[in-house]
Design a protein around this motif. Structure first.
Motif, PDB file in Angstrom:
ATOM      1  N   ILE A   4      -4.366  11.364  -3.998  1.00 55.05           N
ATOM      2  CA  ILE A   4      -3.080  10.904  -4.506  1.00 55.05           C
ATOM      3  C   ILE A   4      -3.328   9.869  -5.596  1.00 55.05           C
ATOM      4  CG2 ILE A   4      -0.876   9.839  -3.934  1.00 55.05           C
ATOM      5  CD1 ILE A   4      -1.352  12.520  -2.508  1.00 55.05           C
ATOM      6  N   VAL A   5      -2.795  10.128  -6.785  1.00 57.67           N
ATOM      7  CA  VAL A   5      -2.983   9.235  -7.925  1.00 57.67           C
ATOM      8  C   VAL A   5      -1.851   8.217  -7.966  1.00 57.67           C
ATOM      9  CG1 VAL A   5      -3.150   9.108 -10.439  1.00 57.67           C
ATOM     10  CG2 VAL A   5      -4.179  11.032  -9.217  1.00 57.67           C
ATOM     11  N   ILE A   6      -2.236   6.951  -8.104  1.00 60.04           N
ATOM     12  CA  ILE A   6      -1.248   5.888  -8.244  1.00 60.04           C
ATOM     13  C   ILE A   6      -1.379   5.278  -9.639  1.00 60.04           C
ATOM     14  CG2 ILE A   6      -1.194   5.374  -5.786  1.00 60.04           C
ATOM     15  CD1 ILE A   6      -2.913   2.853  -6.415  1.00 60.04           C
ATOM     16  N   SER A   7      -0.280   4.728 -10.120  1.00 62.57           N
ATOM     17  CA  SER A   7      -0.351   3.995 -11.378  1.00 62.57           C
ATOM     18  C   SER A   7      -0.340   2.516 -11.020  1.00 62.57           C
ATOM     19  CB  SER A   7       0.833   4.339 -12.279  1.00 62.57           C
ATOM     20  OG  SER A   7       2.042   4.021 -11.639  1.00 62.57           O
ATOM     21  N   GLY A   8      -1.198   1.770 -11.604  1.00 65.39           N
ATOM     22  CA  GLY A   8      -1.310   0.355 -11.272  1.00 65.39           C
ATOM     23  C   GLY A   8      -2.521   0.095 -10.415  1.00 65.39           C
ATOM     24  N   GLU A   9      -2.728  -1.186 -10.141  1.00 64.32           N
ATOM     25  CA  GLU A   9      -3.911  -1.629  -9.412  1.00 64.32           C
ATOM     26  C   GLU A   9      -3.838  -1.335  -7.916  1.00 64.32           C
ATOM     27  OE1 GLU A   9      -6.125  -5.887  -8.732  1.00 64.32           O
ATOM     28  OE2 GLU A   9      -4.997  -5.581 -10.578  1.00 64.32           O
ATOM     29  N   PHE A  10      -2.613  -1.404  -7.361  1.00 61.56           N
ATOM     30  CA  PHE A  10      -2.448  -1.189  -5.921  1.00 61.56           C
ATOM     31  C   PHE A  10      -1.048  -0.660  -5.637  1.00 61.56           C
ATOM     32  CE2 PHE A  10      -0.822  -5.456  -6.586  1.00 61.56           C
ATOM     33  CZ  PHE A  10       0.326  -5.470  -5.822  1.00 61.56           C
ATOM     34  N   ILE A  11      -0.863  -0.214  -4.382  1.00 60.39           N
ATOM     35  CA  ILE A  11       0.447   0.184  -3.873  1.00 60.39           C
ATOM     36  C   ILE A  11       0.479  -0.232  -2.408  1.00 60.39           C
ATOM     37  CG2 ILE A  11      -0.337   2.508  -3.260  1.00 60.39           C
ATOM     38  CD1 ILE A  11       2.457   3.554  -4.041  1.00 60.39           C
ATOM     39  N   LYS A  12       1.633  -0.630  -1.920  1.00 59.83           N
ATOM     40  CA  LYS A  12       1.737  -1.023  -0.515  1.00 59.83           C
ATOM     41  C   LYS A  12       1.735   0.220   0.369  1.00 59.83           C
ATOM     42  CE  LYS A  12       3.971  -5.379  -1.393  1.00 59.83           C
ATOM     43  NZ  LYS A  12       5.131  -6.237  -1.163  1.00 59.83           N
ATOM     44  N   LEU A  13       1.221   0.051   1.584  1.00 55.94           N
ATOM     45  CA  LEU A  13       1.028   1.183   2.493  1.00 55.94           C
ATOM     46  C   LEU A  13       2.305   1.977   2.732  1.00 55.94           C
ATOM     47  CD1 LEU A  13      -0.721   2.850   4.380  1.00 55.94           C
ATOM     48  CD2 LEU A  13      -0.353   1.117   6.146  1.00 55.94           C
ATOM     49  N   ASP A  14       3.420   1.307   3.003  1.00 57.76           N
ATOM     50  CA  ASP A  14       4.646   2.051   3.275  1.00 57.76           C
ATOM     51  C   ASP A  14       5.110   2.829   2.047  1.00 57.76           C
ATOM     52  OD1 ASP A  14       5.413  -0.282   1.926  1.00 57.76           O
ATOM     53  OD2 ASP A  14       7.155  -0.653   3.189  1.00 57.76           O
ATOM     54  N   ALA A  15       4.978   2.235   0.866  1.00 61.39           N
ATOM     55  CA  ALA A  15       5.346   2.924  -0.373  1.00 61.39           C
ATOM     56  C   ALA A  15       4.403   4.092  -0.643  1.00 61.39           C
ATOM     57  CB  ALA A  15       5.329   1.954  -1.550  1.00 61.39           C
ATOM     58  N   PHE A  16       3.123   3.927  -0.313  1.00 61.70           N
ATOM     59  CA  PHE A  16       2.156   5.010  -0.499  1.00 61.70           C
ATOM     60  C   PHE A  16       2.499   6.197   0.380  1.00 61.70           C
ATOM     61  CE2 PHE A  16      -1.806   7.183   0.656  1.00 61.70           C
ATOM     62  CZ  PHE A  16      -2.232   7.585  -0.603  1.00 61.70           C
ATOM     63  N   MET A  17       2.929   5.917   1.603  1.00 61.53           N
ATOM     64  CA  MET A  17       3.288   7.005   2.507  1.00 61.53           C
ATOM     65  C   MET A  17       4.474   7.798   1.975  1.00 61.53           C
ATOM     66  SD  MET A  17       2.648   5.345   6.274  1.00 61.53           S
ATOM     67  CE  MET A  17       2.948   6.901   7.130  1.00 61.53           C
ATOM     68  N   LYS A  18       5.440   7.110   1.368  1.00 63.60           N
ATOM     69  CA  LYS A  18       6.577   7.805   0.751  1.00 63.60           C
ATOM     70  C   LYS A  18       6.133   8.544  -0.510  1.00 63.60           C
ATOM     71  CE  LYS A  18       9.850   4.947   0.018  1.00 63.60           C
ATOM     72  NZ  LYS A  18      10.832   3.879  -0.115  1.00 63.60           N
ATOM     73  N   TRP A  19       5.334   7.889  -1.360  1.00 61.17           N
ATOM     74  CA  TRP A  19       4.862   8.468  -2.619  1.00 61.17           C
ATOM     75  C   TRP A  19       4.098   9.768  -2.395  1.00 61.17           C
ATOM     76  CZ3 TRP A  19       5.526   8.136  -7.682  1.00 61.17           C
ATOM     77  CH2 TRP A  19       4.525   8.571  -8.547  1.00 61.17           C
TER      78      TRP A  19
END
Length: 70
Positions: A4-19
């Protein structure tokens, strides 16, 4: 393993699960995280605001998701 590719340095766990479509809502993410059903790098993670960075592996419901940057 899903990448899973994210934009930015980090993402919070709950947001990652939705993303990554592991869950359909933030409430679902919060429920599964608090119940100890989510693993981060092989360890149970119960903090929904935990920062996830490239290289981390999240495991949920028998599937693994590797975090990658753009």
């Amino acid at each position: 393993m899903n990448e899973i590719v994210i934009s930015g340095e980090f993402i919070k766990l709950d947001a990652f699960m939705k993303w990554s479509n592991m869950v359909s809502s933030g409430a679902d993410a919060k429920f599964f995280i608090r119940n100890g059903e989510v693993f981060l790098n092989g360890e149970v993670e119960v903090r929904r605001g935990k920062k996830i960075v490239a290289g981390d592996i999240v495991k949920f419901n028998g599937e693994e998701f590797k975090v990658a940057n753009e």
